[in-house]
Structures are given as structure tokens and as C-alpha cells.
Design an enzyme around this catalytic site. Structure first.
Site, PDB file in Angstrom:
ATOM      1  N   CYS A 149      42.201  49.652  63.157  1.00  9.27           N
ATOM      2  CA  CYS A 149      42.221  50.423  61.929  1.00  9.27           C
ATOM      3  C   CYS A 149      41.202  51.563  62.033  1.00  9.27           C
ATOM      4  O   CYS A 149      40.043  51.340  62.368  1.00  9.27           O
ATOM      5  CB  CYS A 149      41.868  49.471  60.787  1.00  9.27           C
ATOM      6  SG  CYS A 149      40.966  50.191  59.448  1.00  9.27           S
ATOM      7  N   GLU A 150      41.652  52.785  61.743  1.00 14.39           N
ATOM      8  CA  GLU A 150      40.745  53.923  61.916  1.00 14.39           C
ATOM      9  C   GLU A 150      39.717  54.027  60.795  1.00 14.39           C
ATOM     10  O   GLU A 150      38.790  54.821  60.869  1.00 14.39           O
ATOM     11  CB  GLU A 150      41.530  55.233  62.047  1.00 14.39           C
ATOM     12  CG  GLU A 150      42.170  55.723  60.766  1.00 14.39           C
ATOM     13  CD  GLU A 150      42.917  57.051  60.977  1.00 14.39           C
ATOM     14  OE1 GLU A 150      43.215  57.386  62.127  1.00 14.39           O
ATOM     15  OE2 GLU A 150      43.192  57.723  59.968  1.00 14.39           O
ATOM     16  N   HIS A 151      39.892  53.234  59.752  1.00 18.46           N
ATOM     17  CA  HIS A 151      38.924  53.288  58.654  1.00 18.46           C
ATOM     18  C   HIS A 151      37.758  52.338  58.842  1.00 18.46           C
ATOM     19  O   HIS A 151      36.685  52.560  58.307  1.00 18.46           O
ATOM     20  CB  HIS A 151      39.633  52.989  57.326  1.00 18.46           C
ATOM     21  CG  HIS A 151      40.744  53.932  57.041  1.00 18.46           C
ATOM     22  ND1 HIS A 151      42.041  53.533  56.815  1.00 18.46           N
ATOM     23  CD2 HIS A 151      40.754  55.285  56.994  1.00 18.46           C
ATOM     24  CE1 HIS A 151      42.796  54.598  56.623  1.00 18.46           C
ATOM     25  NE2 HIS A 151      42.049  55.668  56.728  1.00 18.46           N
ATOM     26  N   HIS A 152      37.985  51.247  59.565  1.00 23.58           N
ATOM     27  CA  HIS A 152      36.918  50.269  59.762  1.00 23.58           C
ATOM     28  C   HIS A 152      36.665  49.929  61.220  1.00 23.58           C
ATOM     29  O   HIS A 152      35.750  49.170  61.533  1.00 23.58           O
ATOM     30  CB  HIS A 152      37.247  48.970  59.009  1.00 23.58           C
ATOM     31  CG  HIS A 152      37.435  49.169  57.532  1.00 23.58           C
ATOM     32  ND1 HIS A 152      38.673  49.317  56.950  1.00 23.58           N
ATOM     33  CD2 HIS A 152      36.522  49.256  56.530  1.00 23.58           C
ATOM     34  CE1 HIS A 152      38.532  49.483  55.642  1.00 23.58           C
ATOM     35  NE2 HIS A 152      37.242  49.456  55.361  1.00 23.58           N
ATOM     36  N   GLN A 154      48.599  51.885  59.992  1.00 21.26           N
ATOM     37  CA  GLN A 154      49.869  51.232  60.349  1.00 21.26           C
ATOM     38  C   GLN A 154      51.098  52.110  60.067  1.00 21.26           C
ATOM     39  O   GLN A 154      52.046  52.135  60.848  1.00 21.26           O
ATOM     40  CB  GLN A 154      49.991  49.892  59.625  1.00 21.26           C
ATOM     41  CG  GLN A 154      51.201  49.083  60.102  1.00 21.26           C
ATOM     42  CD  GLN A 154      51.261  47.702  59.489  1.00 21.26           C
ATOM     43  OE1 GLN A 154      50.234  47.075  59.261  1.00 21.26           O
ATOM     44  NE2 GLN A 154      52.458  47.233  59.213  1.00 21.26           N
ATOM     45  N   HIS A 205      45.566  42.875  59.154  1.00 23.19           N
ATOM     46  CA  HIS A 205      44.433  43.790  59.302  1.00 23.19           C
ATOM     47  C   HIS A 205      43.143  43.006  59.159  1.00 23.19           C
ATOM     48  O   HIS A 205      42.887  42.430  58.103  1.00 23.19           O
ATOM     49  CB  HIS A 205      44.496  44.874  58.229  1.00 23.19           C
ATOM     50  CG  HIS A 205      45.656  45.808  58.393  1.00 23.19           C
ATOM     51  ND1 HIS A 205      45.509  47.162  58.470  1.00 23.19           N
ATOM     52  CD2 HIS A 205      46.977  45.563  58.518  1.00 23.19           C
ATOM     53  CE1 HIS A 205      46.686  47.733  58.636  1.00 23.19           C
ATOM     54  NE2 HIS A 205      47.607  46.783  58.662  1.00 23.19           N
ATOM     55  N   CYS A 211      40.329  44.100  58.772  1.00 24.27           N
ATOM     56  CA  CYS A 211      39.448  44.675  57.745  1.00 24.27           C
ATOM     57  C   CYS A 211      39.795  44.121  56.371  1.00 24.27           C
ATOM     58  O   CYS A 211      39.004  44.242  55.442  1.00 24.27           O
ATOM     59  CB  CYS A 211      39.505  46.196  57.747  1.00 24.27           C
ATOM     60  SG  CYS A 211      41.140  46.870  57.425  1.00 24.27           S
TER      61      CYS A 211
HETATM   62 ZN   LIG Z   1      40.705  49.060  57.611  1.00 19.22          ZN
END
Ligand SMILES: [Zn+2]
Length: 244
Positions: A136-139, A177, A205, A207
Site C-alpha cells: 500500500c502506497e499510503h502506509h 488496489q 490490506h 494497513c
Molecule cells: Zn494503507
């Protein structure tokens, strides 16, 4: 236990101006600066890359990331003279560049050779349960799941293992995703020279399971349908095969 996947339509009709709709795990109460990330909203279909993304060699990148990761661990208070930790910055840097994010570099894109469809097979071909291992590019935490791909041959076919390679290549980047689903579909359209493509991804995920809402049962389903898969009957046949 409620293990129903959250179904998100990311088909061609639902998408506007190349923007993607984010999926919505409710992460209420998290700090506002990370709201976009927690909603997993992607801003474009293309992975956001800088123009100079590949000016540095892999070796140069490993050296820089190693140094930065050493700083992260030191800041966290870890003692890097400890035998167990000593090699970690280099190990992580090498893993980032050579393994889990190798799919950022177009030089690593799998070479796809196509064949004539000698059997004149014009029915749907489905490859299901393809392993998806992404981040995941956010976490920067893992996204782990399965992709299911369907297509109707337009006269050309590709080796089945090439579908796995395409999925893996696009998965091995910091990802969202929905974007991953569309990137795989677009690449298959090019390779197979047809619009008749379906891609469904069902993934967990980390995260979501190990931080924030800490739900380790939910999974996220994203789908991209085009061409004949926009017809209800064709789509239902595909969904029947993958039994989602
Ligand atoms: Zn994430």
C-alpha cells in the site's frame, strides 16, 4: 464472523477523467492529515513517478536508501551496533529496490510474446487465483491477495504464466488496489489486442488489519471490466468461474 468482501466497482463506466474512486474502509478518528491515505484514494491510473525516476542506478539507490533507513532506525532509538540489526539497513534497501518495488522500473517489465490462436478458441479464458503481493502506497504495508483474469481471445493468446508475470510486475510497486487492477487490465488489453478483458482482485490490506481500524477479516474487491465483459451475461459467466 462477517467476512463479506467490500465490493467496489471500478469498471470503465464508473471512472471519470482518469481519476479513480477510492474505496472506503471507515477509518474514523484518525488524524486528518492522513485521511486521503486512509481512504486509499488514488489520484491517477499511472503510478506517480518523477521524470528523473531512473537516473540513478539500482546500486546507487540501494546505497542512499540504506543510509536513510539507518537514520530511521537510529531515530527510533535502535542500537545499530547490535549484531542482529547491523545488516538491516542494507537488507531493507536491497529488498526495496530489487524485490518488492522492482515493478517501478519499466526495464523490468516482462516481455510478452503472443501466439496465434490455432484452435480458434473464441470462448472465455479465465485464469484465477493469481498471487498478488503488493504494498500500500499510503502506509508501505503489504497488500496480499488473489487476482482473477478473464479474456476472450481476439485471435491471439499469450502464455498463461505471462499473465502471472504481468500481475506481479504491476503489484511490485507502492500501490493502490484500484490502480493496480486498472494497470493490469490495460496491459492485458495491449498484449492481447482486445478490449474484452476482466480483472478482479480480492486482497487483504495489512494497513487495515494491523493498524487503524485493526480489522483482520475484511478484504477488498476491485474489478475492471471492458468490452464484452460489460455485457451482463458475459460478466456473470466470468463471476461464476471465479465464484466470488
Ligand atoms: Zn494503507
Amino acid at each position: 464472523m462477517n467476512e463479506k468482501p467490500i465490493l467496489i466497482g471500478v469498471n470503465g463506466n464508473g471512472r471519470m477523467n482518469g481519476k479513480l474512486n477510492g474505496h472506503h474502509h471507515s477509518h474514523n478518528g484518525s488524524d486528518h492529515t492522513s485521511d486521503i491515505g486512509d481512504m486509499h484514494v488514488a489520484t491517477s491510473i499511472d503510478t506517480p513517478l518523477r521524470k528523473d525516476a531512473f537516473d540513478l542506478s539500482d546500486e546507487e539507490k540501494v546505497a542512499i536508501i540504506e543510509e536513510k533507513f539507518r537514520e530511521i532506525l537510529t531515530t527510533l532509538g535502535m542500537d545499530l551496533t547490535d549484531d542482529s540489526l547491523m545488516g538491516t539497513p542494507h537488507r531493507v534497501a536491497k529488498m526495496y529496490v530489487k524485490e518488492i518495488f522492482y515493478g517501478l522500473n519499466p526495464a523490468n517489465k516482462p516481455k510478452i510474446s503472443v501466439f496465434d490462436n490455432k484452435f480458434k478458441y473464441r470462448e472465455m479464458l479465465v485464469e484465477k487465483e493469481i498471487q498478488v503481493q503488493s504494498f500500500c502506497e499510503h502506509h508501505f504495508l503489504p497488500i496480499v491477495g488473489r487476482a482473477h483474469v478473464g479474456y476472450v481471445s481476439n485471435g491471439v493468446v499469450i502464455g498463461l504464466s505471462k499473465i502471472n508475470r504481468i500481475v506481479d510486475y504491476f503489484a511490485r510497486r507502492p500501490q493502490v488496489q484500484e490502480r493496480l487492477t486498472v494497470q493490469i487490465a490495460n496491459e492485458l488489453k495491449k498484449a492481447l489486442q482486445t478490449e474484452d478483458i476482466a480483472v478482479v482482485i480480492d486482497a487483504k490490506h495489512m494497513c487495515v488489519s494491523c493498524r487503524g481500524i485493526q480489522d483482520d477479516h475484511s478484504s477488498t474487491v476491485t474489478a475492471e471490466y471492458s468490452g464484452k465483459f460489460n455485457d451482463r451475461a458475459t460478466r456473470e459467466e466470468f463471476l461464476k468461474y471465479i465464484r466470488l
